[in-house]
Design a protein around this motif. Structure first.
Motif, PDB file in Angstrom:
ATOM      1  N   TYR A   2       5.117   7.864  -5.586  1.00  0.00           N
ATOM      2  CA  TYR A   2       4.029   7.737  -4.602  1.00  0.00           C
ATOM      3  C   TYR A   2       4.355   8.503  -3.329  1.00  0.00           C
ATOM      4  O   TYR A   2       5.499   8.889  -3.073  1.00  0.00           O
ATOM      5  N   ASN A   3       3.306   8.741  -2.560  1.00  0.00           N
ATOM      6  CA  ASN A   3       3.446   9.458  -1.293  1.00  0.00           C
ATOM      7  C   ASN A   3       2.778   8.625  -0.192  1.00  0.00           C
ATOM      8  O   ASN A   3       1.560   8.659  -0.043  1.00  0.00           O
ATOM      9  N   LEU A   4       3.591   7.829   0.524  1.00  0.00           N
ATOM     10  CA  LEU A   4       3.060   6.960   1.588  1.00  0.00           C
ATOM     11  C   LEU A   4       2.802   7.809   2.828  1.00  0.00           C
ATOM     12  O   LEU A   4       3.739   8.328   3.441  1.00  0.00           O
ATOM     13  N   LEU A   5       1.515   7.981   3.179  1.00  0.00           N
ATOM     14  CA  LEU A   5       1.143   8.869   4.295  1.00  0.00           C
ATOM     15  C   LEU A   5       1.121   8.139   5.634  1.00  0.00           C
ATOM     16  O   LEU A   5       1.506   8.681   6.664  1.00  0.00           O
ATOM     17  N   HIS A   6       0.622   6.914   5.644  1.00  0.00           N
ATOM     18  CA  HIS A   6       0.514   6.156   6.894  1.00  0.00           C
ATOM     19  C   HIS A   6       0.861   4.701   6.638  1.00  0.00           C
ATOM     20  O   HIS A   6       0.477   4.148   5.612  1.00  0.00           O
TER      21      HIS A   6
END
Lengths: 363, 363
Positions: A2-6
């Motif tokens: 996953y790519n946690l952006l905020h």
């Protein structure tokens, strides 16, 4: 991966919680740290369930996960459907330490939240909103509830989630009409308190409609930050929070008139915001240019600009009078003081209100 | 003219409220100062309404008072009946500033409180309990809710009233069986935290059963003071408040087994306290003399000392496992450490529990 952006904190004292926004989160991000006991009940519907239920299960490693699948749609936002959640909880013997999880749009979120508020007088819950509307609006702020034949959201509770997980990937499977409905609420934040965000939206509206991931993530983050800021200042809607209802009084009347589920909530809010802007212009708060600008961005989001064809001013007046934004019988409306600044007021002149209704009703 | 005997504050910070106890209060005492808006909805049932509804109206001079009359009985403590309250509120266009008033026993109080907790996400309410049980128990502490076919009080909310008005005159019209049911909860307060009150009750039990006004007023005041003290220390039932459930885990199982409404709640609690005392004696916490003393006072209050005839130990175990006093699957019970001191524990030996169930079940 996953790519946690905020990660956005919603500051509500001992009921504070985080909103995680990212890509590839479902099935990968571990939410078990937000579960106090050993039991989890994931609530979803028969459209979202087949797409994401198995992935959602994987967010709770080490927990005992049960699931309940509700029929999809606003018309099922009622007691009978809510009771399916209670049936499942009791049949599976969930205790006061269980955690509910809402996987779906605003209807699933509102019903799961109210089930959590009411089951054994209150258990915790987690939101995993899968529509743009629920990601930017109903998953933030703790409003939960169901409809009554005589009014929308008339039965419910304020109940804050433990956490909100937003995976932008879920928006790729959304029908275009629902993307537009979500954009209505996004535009609303610009109109009521963030003129710079509205400027940005005017640049970004075409990529947003085309579902560009970069643009969507930014719009969701800024919308949630805006709503979180308002809710932190006025959790129980005693003042400021009511400005979030721009377009909603007109909108609820349209939704009720059309029959629940025929108009999407965001569609009704889109038209409702145009009507509120029209009334604000008649009241002299905003210019004709401002009004035109608002009509333009709402229309560019592919939202309707007119109420249901056969709806009359009398229908509006009748349905708005039971709207819960009324206090002691006076009709309160959210109007614009300028683009980027809204106010809750009972001061709009009855003549201007009548003129707005006449201008928008074709009957 | 009314005679206000006691005014007892319940200390819950910004949710504090007073309990007024007196004679001749209904129809005379002015409650309009506890109503924030202009609208009042009195909720009652078809037994209490004909006796006291007109008098209750007179407690709200200057307010716009509507009424709704529910069918009487625990078997109507369900969603369908709750919805009659929402129907009336919406049909009469009650706003978020309305105040609900519960006029009746525990069922009316629990349902009206939950309706107030849920209508438009929460409006204020006032309690006017008219049975001994509701005066000493359910009107103090903010627990509200309805039953589900799979369990009692499984759906509800914590919602504190603005005020509680107790008129001892209403007890003169109560069936004897309901006086006894109320006395079960009165005795409970003595058992769990006030040995001196239990001593007093052993002197006063015959006058109480005979409905002596002086004795009743004193018993209500001391019971409410006891409960108010517990609730002030632990509003959300994280610890101490759970001791108020002495006899309730056994009792709920009996009520569910018998079918809602066939056993009065207080009757089931009476038998349940005897069973809890039996288990406490087996655990070595209280003596056989203590146990005999408890059986004696419960019996002198004309309460049953045995479960339903055809109920088995397996029925108890099965029904107690869904009781909400369980945390993570462990059976928690309220037991006596001594007469006048109770504890919530998961430590009772399974063998002693089995022996208690065997001793009380005739199957």
């Amino acid at each position: 991966m996953y790519n946690l952006l905020h990660e956005l904190p919603v500051d509500l004292g001992d009921r504070s919680y985080p909103i995680m926004i990212g890509e590839g989160m479902l099935g990968e991000y571990d939410l078990s740290g937000y579960v106090g006991g050993s039991q989890v009940m994931i609530v979803t519907n028969d459209v979202v369930g087949p797409l994401y239920l198995e992935q959602a299960r994987d967010c709770f490693p080490g927990k005992s996960v049960d699931t309940v699948v509700l029929p999809d749609g606003e018309k099922h936002k009622d007691w009978q459907t809510l009771n399916l959640i209670f049936d499942a909880l009791l049949e599976k013997r969930h205790t006061r330490k269980t955690t509910l999880v809402a996987l779906g749009g605003g209807v699933v979120g509102d019903m799961t939240g109210f089930a959590a508020a009411s089951y054994q007088r209150g258990v915790p819950f987690i939101q995993i909103p899968t529509t743009l509307l629920s990601q930017v609006d109903s998953s933030v702020g703790g409003k939960t509830g169901i409809n009554h034949p005589l009014g929308k959201n008339m039965i419910g509770a304020f109940h804050q989630p433990e956490a909100v997980l937003i995976d932008t990937d879920t928006l790729q499977s959304l029908p275009p009409r629902e993307v537009s409905a979500g954009l209505a609420e996004v535009i609303k934040y610009g109109l009521i308190r963030d003129a710079a965000f509205l400027d940005w939206l005017e640049q970004a509206i075409d990529p947003l409609v085309a579902r560009d991931n970069q643009a969507l993530a930014e719009a969701i983050f800024r919308s949630c930050a805006c709503k979180a800021d308002v809710v932190a200042q006025d959790e129980r809607e005693n003042g400021l929070r009511a400005t979030l209802n721009l377009g909603h009084t007109f909108g609820h009347a349209m939704e009720t008139f059309a029959g629940y589920g025929n108009w999407l909530h965001g569609e009704a809010v889109g038209t409702g915001m145009i009507m509120a802007a029209d009334l604000s212009a008649r009241e002299g708060s905003i210019s004709q240019d401002d009004y035109d600008r608002i009509v333009r961005i709402v229309s560019r989001a592919s939202l309707p600009a007119w109420p249901p064809t056969n709806m009359t001013p009398a229908d509006f007046m009748n349905l708005m009078a039971v709207d819960k934004k009324n206090v002691d019988g006076r009709l309160r409306l959210v109007l614009l003081r300028s683009v980027g600044d809204a106010v809750v007021t009972s001061d709009a002149s009855p003549e201007n209100l009548a003129a707005t209704l006449k201008a928008f009703c074709r009957q």
